[in-house]
Scaffold this motif. Structure first.
Motif, PDB file in Angstrom:
ATOM      1  N   UNK A  38       0.801  -1.224   0.000  1.00 17.92           N
ATOM      2  CA  UNK A  38       0.000   0.000   0.000  1.00 17.92           C
ATOM      3  C   UNK A  38       0.835   1.275   0.000  1.00 17.92           C
ATOM      4  N   UNK A  39       2.153   1.146   0.147  1.00 20.76           N
ATOM      5  CA  UNK A  39       2.994   2.340   0.061  1.00 20.76           C
ATOM      6  C   UNK A  39       2.969   2.932  -1.339  1.00 20.76           C
ATOM      7  N   UNK A  40       2.773   2.095  -2.350  1.00 25.09           N
ATOM      8  CA  UNK A  40       2.735   2.616  -3.717  1.00 25.09           C
ATOM      9  C   UNK A  40       1.593   2.061  -4.565  1.00 25.09           C
ATOM     10  N   UNK A  41       0.909   1.041  -4.108  1.00 16.58           N
ATOM     11  CA  UNK A  41      -0.222   0.517  -4.871  1.00 16.58           C
ATOM     12  C   UNK A  41      -1.448   1.367  -4.612  1.00 16.58           C
ATOM     13  N   UNK A  42      -2.070   1.801  -5.678  1.00 16.18           N
ATOM     14  CA  UNK A  42      -3.285   2.602  -5.513  1.00 16.18           C
ATOM     15  C   UNK A  42      -4.461   1.682  -5.179  1.00 16.18           C
ATOM     16  N   UNK A  43      -5.547   2.301  -4.778  1.00 12.37           N
ATOM     17  CA  UNK A  43      -6.745   1.537  -4.456  1.00 12.37           C
ATOM     18  C   UNK A  43      -7.369   0.994  -5.741  1.00 12.37           C
ATOM     19  N   UNK A  44      -8.273   0.048  -5.580  1.00 17.02           N
ATOM     20  CA  UNK A  44      -8.981  -0.499  -6.741  1.00 17.02           C
ATOM     21  C   UNK A  44      -9.910   0.569  -7.287  1.00 17.02           C
ATOM     22  N   UNK A  45      -9.727   0.919  -8.545  1.00 20.71           N
ATOM     23  CA  UNK A  45     -10.494   2.017  -9.128  1.00 20.71           C
ATOM     24  C   UNK A  45     -11.268   1.635 -10.387  1.00 20.71           C
ATOM     25  N   UNK A  46     -11.036   0.448 -10.950  1.00 19.21           N
ATOM     26  CA  UNK A  46     -11.738   0.073 -12.171  1.00 19.21           C
ATOM     27  C   UNK A  46     -13.231  -0.066 -11.918  1.00 19.21           C
ATOM     28  N   UNK A  50     -15.028  -1.506 -16.968  1.00 18.61           N
ATOM     29  CA  UNK A  50     -13.607  -1.701 -17.268  1.00 18.61           C
ATOM     30  C   UNK A  50     -13.193  -3.146 -16.986  1.00 18.61           C
ATOM     31  N   UNK A  51     -13.714  -3.706 -15.906  1.00 16.31           N
ATOM     32  CA  UNK A  51     -13.424  -5.113 -15.596  1.00 16.31           C
ATOM     33  C   UNK A  51     -14.004  -6.024 -16.676  1.00 16.31           C
ATOM     34  N   UNK A  52     -15.230  -5.747 -17.094  1.00 13.48           N
ATOM     35  CA  UNK A  52     -15.858  -6.550 -18.164  1.00 13.48           C
ATOM     36  C   UNK A  52     -15.032  -6.492 -19.446  1.00 13.48           C
ATOM     37  N   UNK A  53     -14.581  -5.307 -19.809  1.00 19.61           N
ATOM     38  CA  UNK A  53     -13.795  -5.145 -21.031  1.00 19.61           C
ATOM     39  C   UNK A  53     -12.499  -5.955 -20.953  1.00 19.61           C
ATOM     40  N   UNK A  54     -11.861  -5.955 -19.796  1.00 21.26           N
ATOM     41  CA  UNK A  54     -10.627  -6.722 -19.635  1.00 21.26           C
ATOM     42  C   UNK A  54     -10.901  -8.220 -19.743  1.00 21.26           C
ATOM     43  N   UNK A  55     -11.914  -8.705 -19.052  1.00 21.15           N
ATOM     44  CA  UNK A  55     -12.257 -10.131 -19.117  1.00 21.15           C
ATOM     45  C   UNK A  55     -12.653 -10.524 -20.534  1.00 21.15           C
ATOM     46  N   UNK A  89      -5.588  -8.157 -11.947  1.00 19.23           N
ATOM     47  CA  UNK A  89      -5.728  -9.326 -11.073  1.00 19.23           C
ATOM     48  C   UNK A  89      -7.081  -9.313 -10.369  1.00 19.23           C
ATOM     49  N   UNK A  90      -7.487  -8.134  -9.903  1.00 16.86           N
ATOM     50  CA  UNK A  90      -8.783  -8.014  -9.239  1.00 16.86           C
ATOM     51  C   UNK A  90      -9.926  -8.322 -10.196  1.00 16.86           C
ATOM     52  N   UNK A  91      -9.818  -7.877 -11.443  1.00 16.63           N
ATOM     53  CA  UNK A  91     -10.873  -8.162 -12.426  1.00 16.63           C
ATOM     54  C   UNK A  91     -11.022  -9.670 -12.630  1.00 16.63           C
ATOM     55  N   UNK A  92      -9.905 -10.375 -12.720  1.00 13.86           N
ATOM     56  CA  UNK A  92      -9.940 -11.827 -12.922  1.00 13.86           C
ATOM     57  C   UNK A  92     -10.595 -12.519 -11.728  1.00 13.86           C
ATOM     58  N   UNK A  93     -10.127 -12.215 -10.536  1.00 14.87           N
ATOM     59  CA  UNK A  93     -10.662 -12.903  -9.351  1.00 14.87           C
ATOM     60  C   UNK A  93     -12.120 -12.512  -9.086  1.00 14.87           C
TER      61      UNK A  93
END
Length: 131
Positions: A38-46, A50-55, A89-93
């Motif tokens: 969390x020092x450099x990873x942003x929060x989940x924003x998709x 956007x998740x559908x498009x990626x999948x 990764x979040x979109x997949x899971x």
């Protein structure tokens, strides 16, 4: 630090690029092998769209951007720190776990060992219709 100390303690960097299956990615997720710093990873924003498009890109067999992971240790356990690709990764899971559909259809939890096991344990619920 003297120059001799720097030379005597070389840093070993090994880079390997490999293709991983969605099943293996989900296995890592289920077994808590991903670590988001969390020092450099942003929060989940998709958004869901956007998740559908990626999948959809994965389902159509389009090339998708690389996910960068660094093998490290956290709490005396070997894990993969997410350097780049947390949204993907979040979109997949999330898709596997039925958080959203693709064209009104949901992931078939019977198709992978990990998802079927979680279904059988009551940790996941199969949504219908199945993709």
């Amino acid at each position: 630090m003297s120059k001799s100390n720097i030379q005597s303690s070389p840093v070993k960097i090994e880079l390997s690029i490999r293709s991983e299956s969605v099943q293996r990615i989900y296995n890592f997720y289920v077994n808590n092998l991903f670590y988001a710093n969390r020092r450099y990873q942003r929060k989940l924003v998709w958004t869901i769209e956007e998740k559908r498009a990626f999948i959809d890109s994965i389902l159509q067999g389009f090339p998708v951007p690389i996910i960068l992971l660094a093998e490290t240790e956290k709490d005396k356990k070997s894990v993969f720190e997410i350097i780049d690709g947390m949204q993907r990764l979040n979109a997949i899971t999330a898709f596997i776990e039925g958080e959203f559909d693709i064209e009104g259809k949901y992931f078939d939890l019977q198709t992978m060992v990990e998802s079927k096991s979680r279904l059988d344990q009551g940790k996941l619920i199969q949504k219908n219709p199945i993709l």
